[in-house]
Motif scaffolding. Structure first.
Motif, mmCIF file in Angstrom:
data_model
loop_
_atom_site.group_PDB
_atom_site.id
_atom_site.type_symbol
_atom_site.label_atom_id
_atom_site.label_comp_id
_atom_site.label_asym_id
_atom_site.label_seq_id
_atom_site.Cartn_x
_atom_site.Cartn_y
_atom_site.Cartn_z
ATOM 1 N N MET A 117 0.830 -1.213 0.000
ATOM 2 C CA MET A 117 0.000 0.000 0.000
ATOM 3 C C MET A 117 0.861 1.258 0.000
ATOM 4 S SD MET A 117 -2.810 -1.553 -0.068
ATOM 5 C CE MET A 117 -3.755 -0.064 -0.234
ATOM 6 N N ARG A 118 1.978 1.188 0.675
ATOM 7 C CA ARG A 118 2.857 2.357 0.769
ATOM 8 C C ARG A 118 3.657 2.596 -0.503
ATOM 9 N NH1 ARG A 118 4.793 4.598 5.381
ATOM 10 N NH2 ARG A 118 5.633 6.060 3.859
ATOM 11 N N ALA A 119 3.794 1.566 -1.314
ATOM 12 C CA ALA A 119 4.588 1.692 -2.531
ATOM 13 C C ALA A 119 4.073 2.839 -3.378
ATOM 14 C CB ALA A 119 4.531 0.387 -3.311
ATOM 15 N N PRO A 120 4.989 3.668 -3.877
ATOM 16 C CA PRO A 120 4.601 4.815 -4.680
ATOM 17 C C PRO A 120 3.952 4.370 -5.982
ATOM 18 C CG PRO A 120 6.958 4.458 -4.819
ATOM 19 C CD PRO A 120 6.450 3.543 -3.756
ATOM 20 N N VAL A 121 3.011 5.165 -6.447
ATOM 21 C CA VAL A 121 2.329 4.855 -7.698
ATOM 22 C C VAL A 121 3.103 5.479 -8.850
ATOM 23 C CG1 VAL A 121 0.227 5.130 -9.018
ATOM 24 C CG2 VAL A 121 0.116 4.819 -6.542
ATOM 25 N N ILE A 122 3.594 4.635 -9.725
ATOM 26 C CA ILE A 122 4.330 5.148 -10.878
ATOM 27 C C ILE A 122 3.341 5.792 -11.862
ATOM 28 C CG2 ILE A 122 5.941 4.562 -12.694
ATOM 29 C CD1 ILE A 122 6.956 4.006 -9.878
ATOM 30 N N PRO A 138 13.965 1.107 0.418
ATOM 31 C CA PRO A 138 12.842 0.305 0.923
ATOM 32 C C PRO A 138 12.484 0.738 2.342
ATOM 33 C CG PRO A 138 14.868 -0.974 0.785
ATOM 34 C CD PRO A 138 15.115 0.289 0.054
ATOM 35 N N LEU A 139 11.192 0.821 2.601
ATOM 36 C CA LEU A 139 10.736 1.249 3.924
ATOM 37 C C LEU A 139 11.065 0.185 4.951
ATOM 38 C CD1 LEU A 139 7.256 2.672 2.936
ATOM 39 C CD2 LEU A 139 9.201 3.973 3.791
ATOM 40 N N ARG A 140 11.528 0.641 6.080
ATOM 41 C CA ARG A 140 11.792 -0.302 7.159
ATOM 42 C C ARG A 140 10.480 -0.584 7.875
ATOM 43 N NH1 ARG A 140 17.819 1.445 8.379
ATOM 44 N NH2 ARG A 140 17.147 2.660 10.191
ATOM 45 N N ASP A 141 10.435 -1.735 8.522
ATOM 46 C CA ASP A 141 9.202 -2.163 9.175
ATOM 47 C C ASP A 141 8.606 -1.089 10.075
ATOM 48 O OD1 ASP A 141 9.683 -4.498 7.885
ATOM 49 O OD2 ASP A 141 10.174 -5.667 9.673
ATOM 50 N N TRP A 142 9.446 -0.485 10.881
ATOM 51 C CA TRP A 142 8.943 0.440 11.899
ATOM 52 C C TRP A 142 8.423 1.757 11.336
ATOM 53 C CZ3 TRP A 142 11.774 4.892 11.828
ATOM 54 C CH2 TRP A 142 13.072 4.814 11.285
ATOM 55 N N GLU A 143 8.673 2.041 10.054
ATOM 56 C CA GLU A 143 8.180 3.303 9.517
ATOM 57 C C GLU A 143 6.984 3.141 8.593
ATOM 58 O OE1 GLU A 143 11.612 5.137 7.826
ATOM 59 O OE2 GLU A 143 12.103 3.411 6.576
ATOM 60 N N LEU A 144 6.447 1.947 8.496
ATOM 61 C CA LEU A 144 5.312 1.710 7.612
ATOM 62 C C LEU A 144 4.070 2.504 8.031
ATOM 63 C CD1 LEU A 144 5.739 -2.125 7.014
ATOM 64 C CD2 LEU A 144 5.884 -0.327 5.290
ATOM 65 N N CYS A 145 3.870 2.645 9.339
ATOM 66 C CA CYS A 145 2.678 3.359 9.848
ATOM 67 C C CYS A 145 3.102 4.550 10.688
ATOM 68 C CB CYS A 145 1.799 2.432 10.676
ATOM 69 S SG CYS A 145 1.238 0.960 9.793
ATOM 70 N N ARG A 146 4.158 5.212 10.310
ATOM 71 C CA ARG A 146 4.679 6.350 11.066
ATOM 72 C C ARG A 146 4.093 7.644 10.531
ATOM 73 N NH1 ARG A 146 10.248 9.151 11.067
ATOM 74 N NH2 ARG A 146 10.418 9.876 13.211
ATOM 75 N N GLY A 147 3.205 8.260 11.304
ATOM 76 C CA GLY A 147 2.517 9.470 10.874
ATOM 77 C C GLY A 147 1.091 9.139 10.459
ATOM 78 N N PRO A 148 0.145 10.048 10.733
ATOM 79 C CA PRO A 148 -1.282 9.794 10.486
ATOM 80 C C PRO A 148 -1.611 9.517 9.026
ATOM 81 C CG PRO A 148 -0.897 12.116 10.957
ATOM 82 C CD PRO A 148 0.384 11.402 11.264
ATOM 83 N N GLY A 149 -0.936 10.201 8.110
ATOM 84 C CA GLY A 149 -1.190 9.979 6.694
ATOM 85 C C GLY A 149 -0.648 8.639 6.245
ATOM 86 N N ASN A 150 0.540 8.333 6.681
ATOM 87 C CA ASN A 150 1.161 7.058 6.321
ATOM 88 C C ASN A 150 0.395 5.885 6.925
ATOM 89 O OD1 ASN A 150 3.200 8.218 4.807
ATOM 90 N ND2 ASN A 150 4.541 8.476 6.587
ATOM 91 N N LEU A 151 -0.090 6.071 8.131
ATOM 92 C CA LEU A 151 -0.862 5.021 8.803
ATOM 93 C C LEU A 151 -2.076 4.641 7.969
ATOM 94 C CD1 LEU A 151 -1.872 5.132 12.567
ATOM 95 C CD2 LEU A 151 -3.483 4.496 10.791
ATOM 96 N N CYS A 152 -2.831 5.646 7.531
ATOM 97 C CA CYS A 152 -4.025 5.365 6.729
ATOM 98 C C CYS A 152 -3.651 4.747 5.392
ATOM 99 C CB CYS A 152 -4.830 6.641 6.518
ATOM 100 S SG CYS A 152 -5.792 7.121 7.955
#
Length: 230
Positions: A117-122, A138-152
């Motif tokens: 879901m976090r992967a950028p849309v080309i 590549p995103l590290r595990d701990w930053e996948l849901c870091r921040g309200p926008g990223n979480l959603c």
DNA sequence: ATGACGATTTACT
DNA sequence: GTAAATCGTCATA
């Protein structure tokens, strides 16, 4: 496992819920059946019609924030900056627009789906064009849901979930599983983030986080405790 | 109809 | 530190 949070759990003031949510598990079930989950490590309290930083300040009630006036345990998801969604849990008493913003989770399950879901849309896959390797590592595990926008984004939460009731559990694709209470000493607090001109409300320490979690958003000026603790 | 504004994130000087 | 991205929503006209 832990039991789903009850109506009573949400029927409290925003600051209390913001604290109580820390350490709880948020479980999101996708249409595909995949279950993504994470531990809530950062929240912000929005106190209601008197809170200048709240969408419900001065009793503002529009189609956008209508769900803030729903029963405690209702999800309030809004869209902002033309590209981000943010999720809140309504609390207080019925018809009282009080809520807690979910700012960060420490991922527990479904990390592969989150990364997808976090992967950028080309924009467009143009053959032959020099593939500008988006410098994003590549995103590290701990930053996948870091921040309200990223979480959603990671949990595929958008306005379709706005107004959902987390308590009834009927056809609900989001649920909160309580856990044993967190040691008060391991909770830090500080001013909320991203507010505009809201006068003295800017400084009120209504943001809460689990001390030491790498997933907590905001500027990390030190190493041990994330943002400036209060 | 129009314009200003985000409870953000990311990249860059 | 600053700026850009990007568009739904709401107040004003």
């Amino acid at each position: 496992m832990p039991r789903r949070a009850t109506r009573r759990f949400y029927s409290t003031d925003a600051e209390s819920l913001a604290r109580a949510l820390l350490g709880a598990t948020l479980v999101r079930t996708l249409d595909t059946g995949e279950r993504l989950s994470g531990m809530i490590v950062e929240t912000e309290a929005y106190l209601g019609i008197g809170d200048r930083a709240s969408h419900a300040y001065n009793s503002r009630r529009t189609p956008r924030n209508e769900s803030m006036y729903a029963r405690p345990g209702t999800l309030y998801v809004y869209f902002t900056y033309g590209m981000h969604h943010c999720a809140n849990i309504v609390c207080g008493r019925p018809d009282e627009p009080v809520a807690v913003l979910l700012r960060a989770l420490e991922p527990l399950t479904g990390l592969d789906a989150m990364r997808r879901m976090r992967a950028p849309v080309i924009p467009s896959e143009r053959p032959g064009a020099s593939m500008k390797t988006s410098s994003s590592r590549p995103l590290r595990d701990w930053e996948l849901c870091r921040g309200p926008g990223n979480l959603c984004r990671a949990l595929a939460m958008d306005r379709a979930l706005d107004g959902a009731d987390l308590v009834s559990g009927v056809g609900v694709s989001v649920e909160i599983a309580r856990r044993s209470p967190i040691e008060p000493a391991s909770i830090s607090r500080g001013p909320r983030i991203g507010l505009g001109d809201v006068g003295t409300w800017k400084d009120r320490p209504l943001r809460f986080w689990l001390r030491g979690s790498p997933s907590v958003s905001g500027p990390r000026l030190d190493g041990a405790d994330g943002p400036r603790s209060v």
